[in-house]
Scaffold this motif. Structure first.
Motif, mmCIF file in Angstrom:
data_model
loop_
_atom_site.group_PDB
_atom_site.id
_atom_site.type_symbol
_atom_site.label_atom_id
_atom_site.label_comp_id
_atom_site.label_asym_id
_atom_site.label_seq_id
_atom_site.Cartn_x
_atom_site.Cartn_y
_atom_site.Cartn_z
ATOM 1 N N ASP A 185 0.677 -0.858 -0.512
ATOM 2 C CA ASP A 185 -0.024 -0.079 0.057
ATOM 3 C C ASP A 185 0.878 0.688 -0.203
ATOM 4 O O ASP A 185 1.393 1.236 1.107
ATOM 5 C CB ASP A 185 -0.556 0.375 0.982
ATOM 6 C CG ASP A 185 -0.928 1.252 1.547
ATOM 7 O OD1 ASP A 185 -1.215 2.181 1.348
ATOM 8 O OD2 ASP A 185 -2.074 1.325 2.785
ATOM 9 N N ARG A 186 0.707 1.879 -1.044
ATOM 10 C CA ARG A 186 1.740 3.093 -1.195
ATOM 11 C C ARG A 186 0.663 4.447 -1.131
ATOM 12 O O ARG A 186 0.380 4.753 -1.547
ATOM 13 C CB ARG A 186 2.741 2.913 -2.889
ATOM 14 C CG ARG A 186 3.504 2.186 -3.262
ATOM 15 C CD ARG A 186 3.008 2.147 -4.425
ATOM 16 N NE ARG A 186 3.414 0.125 -5.018
ATOM 17 C CZ ARG A 186 2.937 -0.556 -4.657
ATOM 18 N NH1 ARG A 186 1.261 -0.724 -5.239
ATOM 19 N NH2 ARG A 186 3.335 -1.963 -5.782
ATOM 20 N N GLU A 187 0.322 4.607 0.315
ATOM 21 C CA GLU A 187 -0.120 5.927 0.461
ATOM 22 C C GLU A 187 -1.383 6.270 -0.108
ATOM 23 O O GLU A 187 -2.022 7.156 -0.706
ATOM 24 C CB GLU A 187 0.842 6.938 0.072
ATOM 25 C CG GLU A 187 1.900 7.421 1.051
ATOM 26 C CD GLU A 187 1.956 8.661 -0.040
ATOM 27 O OE1 GLU A 187 1.706 10.047 0.595
ATOM 28 O OE2 GLU A 187 4.116 8.724 0.344
ATOM 29 N N GLU A 188 -1.716 4.911 -0.291
ATOM 30 C CA GLU A 188 -2.803 4.406 -0.429
ATOM 31 C C GLU A 188 -4.863 4.697 0.335
ATOM 32 O O GLU A 188 -5.761 4.955 -0.079
ATOM 33 C CB GLU A 188 -3.556 2.961 -1.193
ATOM 34 C CG GLU A 188 -2.583 3.281 -2.645
ATOM 35 C CD GLU A 188 -2.442 1.247 -2.894
ATOM 36 O OE1 GLU A 188 -3.004 0.774 -3.411
ATOM 37 O OE2 GLU A 188 -1.200 0.994 -3.364
ATOM 38 N N ASN A 189 -3.902 3.946 1.273
ATOM 39 C CA ASN A 189 -5.426 4.338 2.254
ATOM 40 C C ASN A 189 -5.316 5.922 3.434
ATOM 41 O O ASN A 189 -6.031 6.104 3.524
ATOM 42 C CB ASN A 189 -5.075 2.907 3.625
ATOM 43 C CG ASN A 189 -6.450 3.045 3.959
ATOM 44 O OD1 ASN A 189 -7.498 2.697 3.308
ATOM 45 N ND2 ASN A 189 -6.830 2.830 5.356
ATOM 46 N N GLU A 190 -4.082 5.675 3.926
ATOM 47 C CA GLU A 190 -3.709 7.279 4.657
ATOM 48 C C GLU A 190 -2.544 8.018 4.001
ATOM 49 O O GLU A 190 -1.354 7.319 3.192
ATOM 50 C CB GLU A 190 -3.793 7.344 5.650
ATOM 51 C CG GLU A 190 -3.952 6.070 6.506
ATOM 52 C CD GLU A 190 -3.718 6.448 7.838
ATOM 53 O OE1 GLU A 190 -3.708 7.618 8.891
ATOM 54 O OE2 GLU A 190 -3.453 4.661 8.566
ATOM 55 N N ARG A 191 -2.748 9.326 3.713
ATOM 56 C CA ARG A 191 -1.505 9.815 2.931
ATOM 57 C C ARG A 191 -1.098 10.373 4.260
ATOM 58 O O ARG A 191 -0.467 9.825 4.935
ATOM 59 C CB ARG A 191 -2.129 11.329 3.408
ATOM 60 C CG ARG A 191 -3.109 11.583 2.452
ATOM 61 C CD ARG A 191 -3.777 13.058 1.905
ATOM 62 N NE ARG A 191 -3.148 14.219 2.306
ATOM 63 C CZ ARG A 191 -2.967 15.660 2.304
ATOM 64 N NH1 ARG A 191 -4.135 16.115 2.556
ATOM 65 N NH2 ARG A 191 -1.970 16.177 2.290
ATOM 66 N N SER A 192 0.465 9.940 3.023
ATOM 67 C CA SER A 192 2.320 9.576 4.175
ATOM 68 C C SER A 192 2.506 8.324 4.798
ATOM 69 O O SER A 192 3.128 8.460 5.395
ATOM 70 C CB SER A 192 1.934 11.148 4.349
ATOM 71 O OG SER A 192 2.467 11.992 3.959
#
Length: 257
Positions: A185-192
């Motif tokens: 998960d590349r900043e896909e669920n939460e920014r940064s």
């Protein structure tokens, strides 16, 4: 057992396989829609089910609350606990254990990071499968028919600018997860915040849970996070073996197939 109670439990059991419409539930139970609707209204009043904008019923928050209270009785959580604790002590980052419920994952255990940055996740919290590394790992393992049923209920709503919002793109992502044996998960669920996850398997080889490690960019870059993969895969293999899993060794490569 009261006939109404029995039918209500059948409804919950059917929704455990995935969301369903009133017509689908009536057909599954073999009773008239008015009877099912009456039971659904009672279950909804107590938050055991809820209806989405597409008129499909899902398991509700009360189910997940009761589930969280019984977490200590869940075998996979008990088996995983010492291994996750050791991993967390060594690497010092937020570590989760998750299970799949319909189109979402539920965190059934969490170990906090050892720095001053805390994530908003908690035991019992749900998250979408399409934007989480753990979700990708768990749905990638499903048989085709079951996967289709789950993805039919996924809205592909964007959590961040990086969230996969297209079904075809998500299918391609699941292909990569199957091939490599872990999810990203590349900043896909939460920014940064980046995350990697790997499956925990039972004696049948089915993925029954996922272990994930999540780290904010300010603590560790995504490239550095990927350096934890060998340790993460070693942890999930140890937990899986204690759950009864025995890998098939690919003799041409000298490692589990």
């Amino acid at each position: 057992m009261s006939q109404s109670v029995g039918k209500a439990l059948q409804i919950l059991g059917r929704l455990g396989d995935g969301p369903a419409t009133l017509d689908e539930l009536a057909g599954a139970l073999g009773v008239h829609k008015t009877t099912v609707l009456r039971l659904l209204r009672t279950l909804a009043d107590e938050h055991f089910v809820f209806r989405d904008s597409g008129h499909r019923y899902h398991l509700g928050a009360r189910i997940h609350e009761l589930s969280s209270r019984g977490l200590d009785q869940r075998e996979v959580r008990s088996i995983a606990a010492p291994h996750l604790a050791a991993f967390n002590r060594e690497h010092r980052h937020t570590t989760h254990l998750s299970e799949l419920i319909g189109p979402e994952i539920v965190y059934i255990d969490k170990l906090e990071s050892h720095d001053n940055v805390r994530m908003a996740s908690r035991i019992g919290l749900r998250a979408p499968v399409h934007s989480t590394a753990a979700g990708k790992v768990l749905v990638a393992d499903l048989p085709a028919a079951e996967l289709a049923g789950v993805l039919a209920s996924v809205s592909f709503a964007p959590a961040t600018a990086n969230t996969i919002t297209d079904a075809d793109a998500f299918h391609a992502e699941l292909g990569r997860v199957r091939a490599q044996g872990w999810g990203h998960d590349r900043e896909e669920n939460e920014r940064s915040v980046n995350c990697i996850a790997a499956p925990v398997r039972d004696a049948s080889g089915r993925a029954v849970a996922a272990v994930s490690v999540s780290v904010p960019n300010i603590v560790l870059t995504d490239e550095r996070l990927l350096e934890l993969l060998p340790s993460l895969l070693a942890v999930t293999e140890r937990v899986s073996r204690e759950c009864g899993w025995r890998p098939i060794i690919d003799s041409s490569r000298g490692r589990p197939a």
